[in-house]
Write a protein that holds these residues in place. Structure first.
Motif, PDB file in Angstrom:
ATOM      1  N   THR A 192       0.840  -1.208   0.000  1.00 19.57           N
ATOM      2  CA  THR A 192       0.000   0.000   0.000  1.00 19.57           C
ATOM      3  C   THR A 192       0.873   1.255   0.000  1.00 19.57           C
ATOM      4  O   THR A 192       0.510   2.259  -0.601  1.00 19.57           O
ATOM      5  CB  THR A 192      -0.971  -0.030   1.199  1.00 19.57           C
ATOM      6  N   GLY A 193       2.042   1.174   0.649  1.00 17.95           N
ATOM      7  CA  GLY A 193       2.977   2.314   0.629  1.00 17.95           C
ATOM      8  C   GLY A 193       3.407   2.643  -0.798  1.00 17.95           C
ATOM      9  O   GLY A 193       3.414   3.806  -1.209  1.00 17.95           O
ATOM     10  N   ARG A 218       2.750   6.051  -2.890  1.00 18.61           N
ATOM     11  CA  ARG A 218       3.860   6.831  -3.461  1.00 18.61           C
ATOM     12  C   ARG A 218       3.654   7.050  -4.958  1.00 18.61           C
ATOM     13  O   ARG A 218       3.942   8.124  -5.486  1.00 18.61           O
ATOM     14  CB  ARG A 218       5.212   6.147  -3.190  1.00 18.61           C
ATOM     15  N   ILE A 271       1.197  11.242   4.755  1.00 16.72           N
ATOM     16  CA  ILE A 271       2.342  10.338   4.634  1.00 16.72           C
ATOM     17  C   ILE A 271       3.638  11.052   5.011  1.00 16.72           C
ATOM     18  O   ILE A 271       4.505  10.482   5.658  1.00 16.72           O
ATOM     19  CB  ILE A 271       2.386   9.744   3.205  1.00 16.72           C
ATOM     20  N   ASP A 321       1.924   9.704   9.572  1.00 19.60           N
ATOM     21  CA  ASP A 321       0.661   9.215  10.147  1.00 19.60           C
ATOM     22  C   ASP A 321       0.042   8.184   9.204  1.00 19.60           C
ATOM     23  O   ASP A 321       0.481   8.026   8.067  1.00 19.60           O
ATOM     24  CB  ASP A 321      -0.312  10.388  10.341  1.00 19.60           C
ATOM     25  N   LEU A 322      -1.027   7.538   9.665  1.00 21.59           N
ATOM     26  CA  LEU A 322      -1.695   6.544   8.819  1.00 21.59           C
ATOM     27  C   LEU A 322      -2.770   7.208   7.957  1.00 21.59           C
ATOM     28  O   LEU A 322      -3.517   8.075   8.421  1.00 21.59           O
ATOM     29  CB  LEU A 322      -2.350   5.451   9.664  1.00 21.59           C
ATOM     30  N   VAL A 323      -2.853   6.780   6.737  1.00 21.34           N
ATOM     31  CA  VAL A 323      -3.926   7.187   5.831  1.00 21.34           C
ATOM     32  C   VAL A 323      -5.233   6.597   6.398  1.00 21.34           C
ATOM     33  O   VAL A 323      -5.235   5.448   6.855  1.00 21.34           O
ATOM     34  CB  VAL A 323      -3.620   6.642   4.416  1.00 21.34           C
ATOM     35  N   LEU A 356      -8.079   3.054   2.317  1.00 18.46           N
ATOM     36  CA  LEU A 356      -7.393   1.777   2.095  1.00 18.46           C
ATOM     37  C   LEU A 356      -8.324   0.774   1.426  1.00 18.46           C
ATOM     38  O   LEU A 356      -7.897   0.015   0.553  1.00 18.46           O
ATOM     39  CB  LEU A 356      -6.893   1.233   3.431  1.00 18.46           C
ATOM     40  N   GLY A 370       2.985  -4.015   4.368  1.00 21.54           N
ATOM     41  CA  GLY A 370       2.561  -2.716   4.915  1.00 21.54           C
ATOM     42  C   GLY A 370       1.050  -2.595   5.020  1.00 21.54           C
ATOM     43  O   GLY A 370       0.517  -1.504   5.192  1.00 21.54           O
ATOM     44  N   PHE A 371       0.364  -3.686   4.924  1.00 20.84           N
ATOM     45  CA  PHE A 371      -1.085  -3.750   5.041  1.00 20.84           C
ATOM     46  C   PHE A 371      -1.456  -5.118   5.597  1.00 20.84           C
ATOM     47  O   PHE A 371      -0.883  -6.099   5.133  1.00 20.84           O
ATOM     48  CB  PHE A 371      -1.742  -3.546   3.664  1.00 20.84           C
ATOM     49  N   ARG A 430      -2.677  -2.319   8.658  1.00 21.49           N
ATOM     50  CA  ARG A 430      -1.978  -1.587   9.720  1.00 21.49           C
ATOM     51  C   ARG A 430      -2.917  -1.208  10.867  1.00 21.49           C
ATOM     52  O   ARG A 430      -2.441  -0.619  11.842  1.00 21.49           O
ATOM     53  CB  ARG A 430      -1.371  -0.306   9.147  1.00 21.49           C
ATOM     54  N   GLN A 434      -8.627  -2.379   9.166  1.00 20.11           N
ATOM     55  CA  GLN A 434      -8.094  -2.878   7.889  1.00 20.11           C
ATOM     56  C   GLN A 434      -8.014  -4.406   7.887  1.00 20.11           C
ATOM     57  O   GLN A 434      -8.289  -5.054   6.870  1.00 20.11           O
ATOM     58  CB  GLN A 434      -6.711  -2.292   7.621  1.00 20.11           C
ATOM     59  N   ARG A 485      13.532   9.655   0.753  1.00 19.18           N
ATOM     60  CA  ARG A 485      12.099   9.624   1.052  1.00 19.18           C
ATOM     61  C   ARG A 485      11.767  10.696   2.068  1.00 19.18           C
ATOM     62  O   ARG A 485      12.440  10.817   3.087  1.00 19.18           O
ATOM     63  CB  ARG A 485      11.718   8.246   1.626  1.00 19.18           C
ATOM     64  N   ARG A 491       6.519   7.367  13.036  1.00 18.35           N
ATOM     65  CA  ARG A 491       6.071   6.126  12.394  1.00 18.35           C
ATOM     66  C   ARG A 491       6.216   4.933  13.350  1.00 18.35           C
ATOM     67  O   ARG A 491       5.395   4.020  13.360  1.00 18.35           O
ATOM     68  CB  ARG A 491       6.847   5.893  11.097  1.00 18.35           C
TER      69      ARG A 491
HETATM   70  P1  AMP Z   1       5.326   2.070   3.870  1.00 20.75           P
HETATM   71  O1  AMP Z   1       6.097   2.219   2.615  1.00 20.75           O
HETATM   72  O2  AMP Z   1       4.592   0.766   3.974  1.00 20.75           O
HETATM   73  O3  AMP Z   1       6.161   2.329   5.112  1.00 20.75           O
HETATM   74  O4  AMP Z   1       4.181   3.195   3.852  1.00 20.75           O
HETATM   75  C1  AMP Z   1       4.520   4.571   3.790  1.00 20.75           C
HETATM   76  C2  AMP Z   1       3.389   5.403   4.374  1.00 20.75           C
HETATM   77  O5  AMP Z   1       2.188   5.211   3.609  1.00 20.75           O
HETATM   78  C3  AMP Z   1       3.001   5.078   5.812  1.00 20.75           C
HETATM   79  O6  AMP Z   1       3.834   5.719   6.771  1.00 20.75           O
HETATM   80  C4  AMP Z   1       1.568   5.579   5.850  1.00 20.75           C
HETATM   81  O7  AMP Z   1       1.533   6.986   5.966  1.00 20.75           O
HETATM   82  C5  AMP Z   1       1.053   5.212   4.454  1.00 20.75           C
HETATM   83  N1  AMP Z   1       0.484   3.847   4.447  1.00 20.75           N
HETATM   84  C6  AMP Z   1       0.958   2.764   3.785  1.00 20.75           C
HETATM   85  N2  AMP Z   1       0.215   1.686   4.011  1.00 20.75           N
HETATM   86  C7  AMP Z   1      -0.768   2.076   4.859  1.00 20.75           C
HETATM   87  C8  AMP Z   1      -1.855   1.411   5.483  1.00 20.75           C
HETATM   88  N3  AMP Z   1      -2.063   0.101   5.303  1.00 20.75           N
HETATM   89  N4  AMP Z   1      -2.672   2.147   6.280  1.00 20.75           N
HETATM   90  C9  AMP Z   1      -2.476   3.466   6.469  1.00 20.75           C
HETATM   91  N5  AMP Z   1      -1.463   4.153   5.925  1.00 20.75           N
HETATM   92  C10 AMP Z   1      -0.610   3.472   5.123  1.00 20.75           C
END
Ligand code: AMP
Length: 191
Positions: A32-33, A37, A54, A58-60, A65, A86-87, A89, A93, A134, A145
């Motif tokens: 999901t990240g 992106r 992001i 914080d979390l979306v 999602l 990454g899902f 979280r 979800q 990043r 985070r």
């Molecule tokens: P990651 O690359 O998995 O560390 O994700 C980067 C950022 O995207 C996280 O710090 C969140 O802000 C957002 N993000 C990714 N996946 C999720 C998720 N499952 N739920 C909420 N936010 C997410």
């Protein structure tokens, strides 16, 4: 179907290992990240909505999602299952994922958590900040985070333990050592 969740704190190596596992076991890799992106890079409506969240680490919000998940699940194309990176979280979800898979007569096979030392993880993330630039890899955001992970994501461990689907592997060795530990867990499941 083989449906895996690779679990662990930011910087635990989920991305690197998920790609290798996806290739070895013919799985669709859902990060999901990565999806967010790419949306940000392409300046889509969703990307614009989530960018500042992001960047703060914080979390979306959960409803967003669900939207991207439905779309991601449709990308199966001849694969033998999914690897989620990454899902989920949050509890919500995890429940949504269970419901969506159930609708497809499918379910999560195993959650594999990478067990890493917190100091090591912060070190890795700061190093990645220099290599990849990043925006969410500054020290302040990294600490946020970690806190978000502890408060909102780590509680999922008990959710999956209750279902008897949770295993942990040592996430502190070389990429190949960790890859072998994860592969062994998956192969045990298949026997
Ligand atoms: P990651 O690359 O998995 O560390 O994700 C980067 C950022 O995207 C996280 O710090 C969140 O802000 C957002 N993000 C990714 N996946 C999720 C998720 N499952 N739920 C909420 N936010 C997410």
């Amino acid at each position: 179907m083989l449906n895996l969740i690779l679990f662990g704190p930011p910087g635990s190596g989920k991305g690197t290992q998920s790609l290798k596992i996806a290739e070895k076991f013919n799985l669709a890799h859902i990060s999901t990240g990565d999806i967010f992106r790419s949306e940000i890079k392409n300046k889509t409506e969703l990307g614009i909505k989530v960018q500042s969240i992001i960047e703060k680490g914080d979390l979306v919000p959960d409803p967003l999602l669900i939207e991207i998940l439905e779309n991601a699940l449709n990308q199966l194309k001849g694969k033998s299952g999914y690897i989620f990176d990454g899902f989920p979280r949050t509890h919500q979800q995890a429940k949504d994922l269970d419901i969506m898979l159930e609708k497809r007569n499918d379910s999560i096979s195993l959650v594999i958590a990478l067990d890493v030392d917190q100091n090591e993880v912060v070190k890795r993330l700061l190093n990645r900040a220099q290599l990849e630039g990043r925006k969410d890899d500054t020290e302040e955001v990294i600490l946020n985070r970690m806190e978000v992970y502890q408060n909102q994501t780590a509680p999922l461990i008990s959710y999956y333990k209750k279902q008897g689907k949770f295993v942990q592997v040592n996430g502190m060795g070389s990429i190949e050592e960790i890859f072998k530990s994860i592969s062994d867990q998956i192969q045990q499941l298949q026997h």
